[in-house]
Scaffold this active site. Structure first.
Site, PDB file in Angstrom:
ATOM      1  N   LYS A  21       0.824  -1.205   0.000  1.00 53.95           N
ATOM      2  CA  LYS A  21       0.000   0.000   0.000  1.00 53.95           C
ATOM      3  C   LYS A  21       0.860   1.259   0.000  1.00 53.95           C
ATOM      4  CE  LYS A  21      -2.537   1.220   3.617  1.00 53.95           C
ATOM      5  NZ  LYS A  21      -3.635   1.491   4.577  1.00 53.95           N
ATOM      6  N   SER A  22       1.918   1.287   0.811  1.00 51.55           N
ATOM      7  CA  SER A  22       2.777   2.464   0.875  1.00 51.55           C
ATOM      8  C   SER A  22       3.408   2.763  -0.477  1.00 51.55           C
ATOM      9  CB  SER A  22       3.874   2.261   1.929  1.00 51.55           C
ATOM     10  OG  SER A  22       3.328   2.155   3.223  1.00 51.55           O
ATOM     11  N   ARG A  26       2.702   6.007  -3.331  1.00 50.32           N
ATOM     12  CA  ARG A  26       3.819   6.807  -3.825  1.00 50.32           C
ATOM     13  C   ARG A  26       3.977   6.679  -5.340  1.00 50.32           C
ATOM     14  NH1 ARG A  26       4.492   5.609   1.407  1.00 50.32           N
ATOM     15  NH2 ARG A  26       5.839   6.906   2.744  1.00 50.32           N
ATOM     16  N   GLN A 169       5.472   9.225   7.323  1.00 50.48           N
ATOM     17  CA  GLN A 169       4.544  10.129   6.661  1.00 50.48           C
ATOM     18  C   GLN A 169       5.009  11.575   6.786  1.00 50.48           C
ATOM     19  OE1 GLN A 169       0.625   9.413   8.208  1.00 50.48           O
ATOM     20  NE2 GLN A 169       0.552   7.295   7.488  1.00 50.48           N
ATOM     21  N   ASP A 320       2.453  -0.816  12.186  1.00 49.51           N
ATOM     22  CA  ASP A 320       1.132  -1.237  11.720  1.00 49.51           C
ATOM     23  C   ASP A 320       0.792  -2.680  12.096  1.00 49.51           C
ATOM     24  OD1 ASP A 320       0.344   1.149  10.528  1.00 49.51           O
ATOM     25  OD2 ASP A 320       1.329   0.670   8.636  1.00 49.51           O
ATOM     26  N   ARG A 395      -6.995  -3.112  10.572  1.00 51.25           N
ATOM     27  CA  ARG A 395      -6.022  -4.042  11.149  1.00 51.25           C
ATOM     28  C   ARG A 395      -6.558  -4.736  12.403  1.00 51.25           C
ATOM     29  NH1 ARG A 395      -1.971  -3.409   7.655  1.00 51.25           N
ATOM     30  NH2 ARG A 395      -1.578  -1.297   6.867  1.00 51.25           N
TER      31      ARG A 395
END
Length: 440
Positions: A21-22, A26, A169, A320, A395
């Protein structure tokens, strides 16, 4: 609608890890401001990432979905981003909203950012403050939370910034604003955080420096005025999503789970290192690389786990994954202690409180502390039988459902809709390895 996970005798199978996802966020952002057209494969098509794609399109980039995780993005290049006609809705995504503030800050545009109920309660001052120092302006209600209107500037000033909290972030937001600043912007970290921004910016042709000093301290520097160049990129598998499958394999009474194509990055592998400290039987095989990241296949089989104190230095690399680590701790023998994890208080939910509630309602002895929690493991399957309040946190929802696959009694959650924000194929993947998860 509630969902219930029932205990099963065996979990077994192979799953290709969903796109990270990160890196997906980007890739869309960087391709969107690059000169030329980029082809992206393996993109995670969860709600959070789709919202980033919609935001980039609203700002002038041409983002086209080709199917099967393939996207073509025509960047705005030197023409720059343009003001959107409507508010940019980031749903539940802290990553998307915070990084986009940095990306937009260096253009003379106005944009209103909104989000869902959960995102609208999360602090944005941590990125607003450095961006205001650089010359951007913001309209909000004084609390620094969404909705927020950003007024960008083509004349940002560079800054030397030391984030108050270890946060990829915040670091990424400042670096992205620094792309359009007049001079060199530096971010100094006292604890390393995920470095996907640095690696992917280099892939798009950006020159930046990373200097490690005084042990854990690092300084990232970026010169303003650089133009990104379009590239073709493959998104590596998400280690955060893989953690749920690996954990399911570790607590299963029999079988084994193989997760293919997982990113191996020392700023993201804290969960796997912590699980190994607890006695987890996890194997890995090198595959190659994607988007500048190493790829591995990971194998997990049922393991007798022992509780331990999680070292503080691992916290940023598993921020996370603490909910699913707590599930392993519930099955382990002895005490598992987590400290130094203040950041969990301001995630999609207050994750410390949510983790503690998840375990307690399923018969696990756990203490809540301001910066973490202490779990007294059951030395085997915990009682289960509880209904977990997810607090709109994907999560927490996935962790509770993994717990139910091997607990003494089924485990239920009050809502599963938010799982689609990060792992839309979670239910299908769990079913394919033998999990029994049903909607009430």
């Amino acid at each position: 609608m509630a969902w219930t996970s029932f205990p099963v005798s065996k979990l077994q199978g192979a799953i290709r890890a969903p796109g990270d996802k990160s890196c997906s966020h980007r890739a869309l952002m960087f391709a969107g401001i690059a000169e030329g057209t980029s082809d992206i494969s393996g993109l995670l098509e969860g709600e959070d990432v789709i919202n980033t794609a919609k935001a980039m399109a609203a700002l002038g980039a041409d983002a086209e979905q080709k199917g099967g995780g393939r996207w073509t993005v025509k960047g705005v290049g030197k023409a720059g981003l343009t003001s959107p006609r409507a508010p940019l809705d980031f749903g539940n995504s802290g990553t998307g909203s915070r990084l986009m503030m940095g990306l937009m800050a260096g253009y003379p545009i106005e944009a209103r950012l909104i989000g869902d109920e959960s995102l609208s309660k999360r602090p944005m001052n941590r990125v607003i403050n450095p961006l205001e120092r650089m010359g951007a302006k913001f309209d909000h209600d004084g609390r620094g939370m969404l909705p927020i209107t950003l007024h960008g500037s083509s004349k940002l000033k560079p800054i030397d910034y030391v984030p108050e909290h270890a946060s990829a972030q915040v670091k990424s937001c400042v670096l992205l604003a620094g792309l359009n600043a007049d001079g060199t912007t530096r971010v100094t970290e006292h604890r390393p955080t995920r470095d996907h921004t640095e690696k992917m910016l280099r892939g798009f042709g950006v020159d930046l420096d990373v200097v490690n000093a005084d042990g854990a301290r690092s300084i990232v520097s970026i010169d303003g005025g650089q133009t990104l160049q379009a590239v073709d990129t493959q998104i590596p598998g998400d280690p955060s999503s893989a953690a749920f499958l690996i954990a399911a394999g570790l607590i299963s009474p029999a079988g084994g789970v193989l997760v293919e194509g997982v990113m191996s990055n020392e700023t993201r592998d804290g969960f796997f290192r912590a699980a190994s400290m607890m006695g987890a039987d996890i194997g890995a095989e090198e595959l190659g690389d994607a988007a500048g990241e190493r790829l591995i296949d990971m194998q997990a089989v049922g393991s007798p786990l022992k509780g331990c104190a999680i070292p503080d230095y691992l916290v940023p690399a598993m921020i996370d994954e603490f909910p699913i680590l707590a599930v392993l701790a519930a099955f382990a023998e002895g005490e598992t202690k987590v400290t130094g994890a203040h950041e969990l208080r301001v995630k999609e939910s207050d994750r410390i409180a949510a983790v503690v509630a998840m375990l307690r309602v399923n018969g696990v002895d756990v203490e809540e502390h301001e910066d973490g929690f202490i779990v007294q493991g059951c030395g085997g399957p915990p009682p289960g039988g509880g209904l977990v309040e997810t607090h709109h946190d994907h999560r927490i929802a996935m962790s509770a459902l993994v717990m139910g696959t091997a607990s003494q009694k089924p485990v239920s959650i009050d809502d599963a809709a938010m799982i689609a924000t990060s792992y839309p194929d979670f239910m299908a993947h769990m079913a394919s390895i033998g999990a029994d998860i049903r909607q009430a």
